[in-house]
Design a protein around this motif. Structure first.
Motif, short mmCIF file in Angstrom:
data_model
loop_
_atom_site.label_atom_id
_atom_site.label_comp_id
_atom_site.label_asym_id
_atom_site.label_seq_id
_atom_site.Cartn_x
_atom_site.Cartn_y
_atom_site.Cartn_z
N SER A 3 -80.69 31.89 -108.15
CA SER A 3 -79.79 32.42 -107.11
C SER A 3 -78.32 32.17 -107.45
N TYR A 44 -75.58 33.87 -107.28
CA TYR A 44 -74.53 34.32 -106.37
C TYR A 44 -74.39 33.43 -105.14
N LYS A 45 -75.22 32.38 -105.06
CA LYS A 45 -75.04 31.38 -104.01
C LYS A 45 -74.11 30.25 -104.46
N ARG A 70 -76.81 28.17 -112.78
CA ARG A 70 -77.76 29.08 -112.13
C ARG A 70 -77.92 30.41 -112.88
N TRP A 115 -67.31 29.73 -101.42
CA TRP A 115 -68.18 30.82 -101.87
C TRP A 115 -67.39 32.13 -102.01
N PHE A 126 -67.40 34.04 -105.53
CA PHE A 126 -68.04 35.34 -105.70
C PHE A 126 -67.03 36.40 -106.09
N CYS A 156 -79.00 38.43 -101.77
CA CYS A 156 -78.57 37.51 -102.83
C CYS A 156 -78.05 36.20 -102.25
N PHE A 157 -77.33 36.28 -101.14
CA PHE A 157 -76.68 35.10 -100.59
C PHE A 157 -77.63 34.21 -99.79
N PHE A 158 -78.54 34.84 -99.05
CA PHE A 158 -79.35 34.08 -98.10
C PHE A 158 -80.86 34.14 -98.36
N LYS A 162 -84.63 34.18 -100.35
CA LYS A 162 -85.32 33.38 -101.36
C LYS A 162 -85.33 34.13 -102.68
N ASN A 163 -85.27 33.39 -103.78
CA ASN A 163 -85.33 34.05 -105.07
C ASN A 163 -86.79 34.28 -105.48
#
Length: 353
Positions: free
Chosen positions: A157, A159-160, A170, A248, A252, A305-307, A309-310
């Motif tokens: 993830s 972009y987190k 990451r 963030w 980003f 992407c932000f919130f 699950k991957n």
């Protein structure tokens, strides 16, 4: 200089294959490798990672080839691998390729980009690259897992991330590991002095940029990340507390802007997008109204992407079930239907590197 090109034909994935061999040869030279020719040959030709990684290390793979457990059918690994492969394929053909057409239009077709079009272009490419490369990695890890072989995680993830160091822990994690172990540490790492450490960091990112291609855009992209990484290393010594949302947003937007140099075929193309994002070519609100569904898709997948699950979290099942198999089959069928509907080849971005 006017130097004639040799017009050599290079195999797909030559860069990934080469880095894998470099790690093996260096470790052989240092005397830390003991293996048989059969295991080496399997390590070299293990097909899931050859085209686009992840960049595997012999110490992670060769012991698995000798393990008896890897030679026994494992239903959990098969189902989990199938699910991971299915998620990756849908990422590629269902999401990445959708954003690809919007990014290509902005970078390669349009001569002037308004504010709204420029942001749609840059965000589309950021999402395309993420879902394209992470999608392939999911497919490689999933295929490998079906054979009871665990390859290293390559995305977590990214972009987190709240800072540049976190991002590189990451994003393309196996490349970061290679550059750290076989470039940064041999150059001296952080063992000499602060200035030398900054130079080593900068060199690593320049090399990382040029690994993607011999172009000025890749060089600028690597230099910007090197400067950001070195700057953050200095700033984090000060106890400056920043709200996570602010950190963030800064991170980003930096990633999104630097991807422009990564994607653009020329500096003129990169400046065109940057100029549009700054509003110098007009707002273009009429395009916002006309393409409301496209902007909506960008917002939705940014939230994913932000919130969300991957893939590794989604496929982390403890007990295989018919439901998991059914979900995997549905994802595969959906992906195949999309490919048939497009009626065109779907190439991975990292085939170019």
């Amino acid at each position: 200089m006017d130097i004639a090109l040799l017009s050599l034909i290079l195999p797909l994935g030559i860069s990934f294959f080469t880095l894998t061999q470099i790690t093996f040869l260096v470790d052989c030279y240092e005397g830390s490798v003991k293996t048989s020719f059969v295991n080496y040959f399997l390590f070299v030709t293990f097909f899931p990672h050859l085209i686009m990684g992840p960049i595997i290390h012999h110490k992670d793979m060769m012991p698995q080839f000798d393990s008896l457990r890897a030679k026994i059918f494992n239903k959990q690994n098969l189902v989990k691998g199938l699910l991971l492969f299915s998620i990756g394929l849908l990422k590629k053909v269902g999401i990445a390729d959708m954003f690809s057409s919007w990014a290509n239009y902005g970078f390669d077709t349009t001569t002037i980009l308004t504010l709204t079009l420029a942001w749609k272009t840059s965000l589309s490419y950021s999402l395309q690259l993420y879902f394209d490369f992470s999608g392939y990695t999911d497919m490689a890890l999933g295929t490998s897992l079906m054979f009871n072989i665990h390859m290293p995680l390559n995305f977590d993830s990214p972009y987190k991330a709240l800072n540049i160091q976190d991002f590189w822990r990451r994003w393309h994690m196996t490349l970061s590991r290679f550059l750290r172990d076989y470039v940064y540490i041999p150059l001296g790492g952080n063992r000499i002095c602060r200035l030398r450490t900054d130079i080593n960091v900068f060199a690593v990112f320049i090399i990382g940029g040029l690994w993607h291609g011999a172009g000025w855009g890749f060089l600028v992209w690597g230099a910007l990340h090197g400067l950001a990484y070195a700057t953050y290393s200095h700033l984090k010594k000060f106890t400056i507390k920043m709200p996570a949302v602010v950190a963030w947003c800064i991170m980003f937007n930096f990633i999104n802007i630097t991807w422009i140099f990564f994607r653009a075929k020329s500096f003129e193309s990169a400046l065109k997008v940057l100029r549009g994002m700054s509003g110098f070519a007009g707002l273009g609100l009429e395009f916002l109204r006309a393409d409301i569904l496209q902007y909506g898709a960008i917002i939705i997948f940014l939230f994913v992407c932000f919130f969300g699950k991957n893939s590794m979290e989604l496929s982390n099942i403890k007990t295989p079930s018919f439901k998991t198999v059914l979900i995997s089959i549905c994802l595969l069928i959906t992906s195949v239907i999309i490919m048939i509907e497009k009626n065109m080849a779907s190439e991975f971005l990292y085939f170019n590197f």
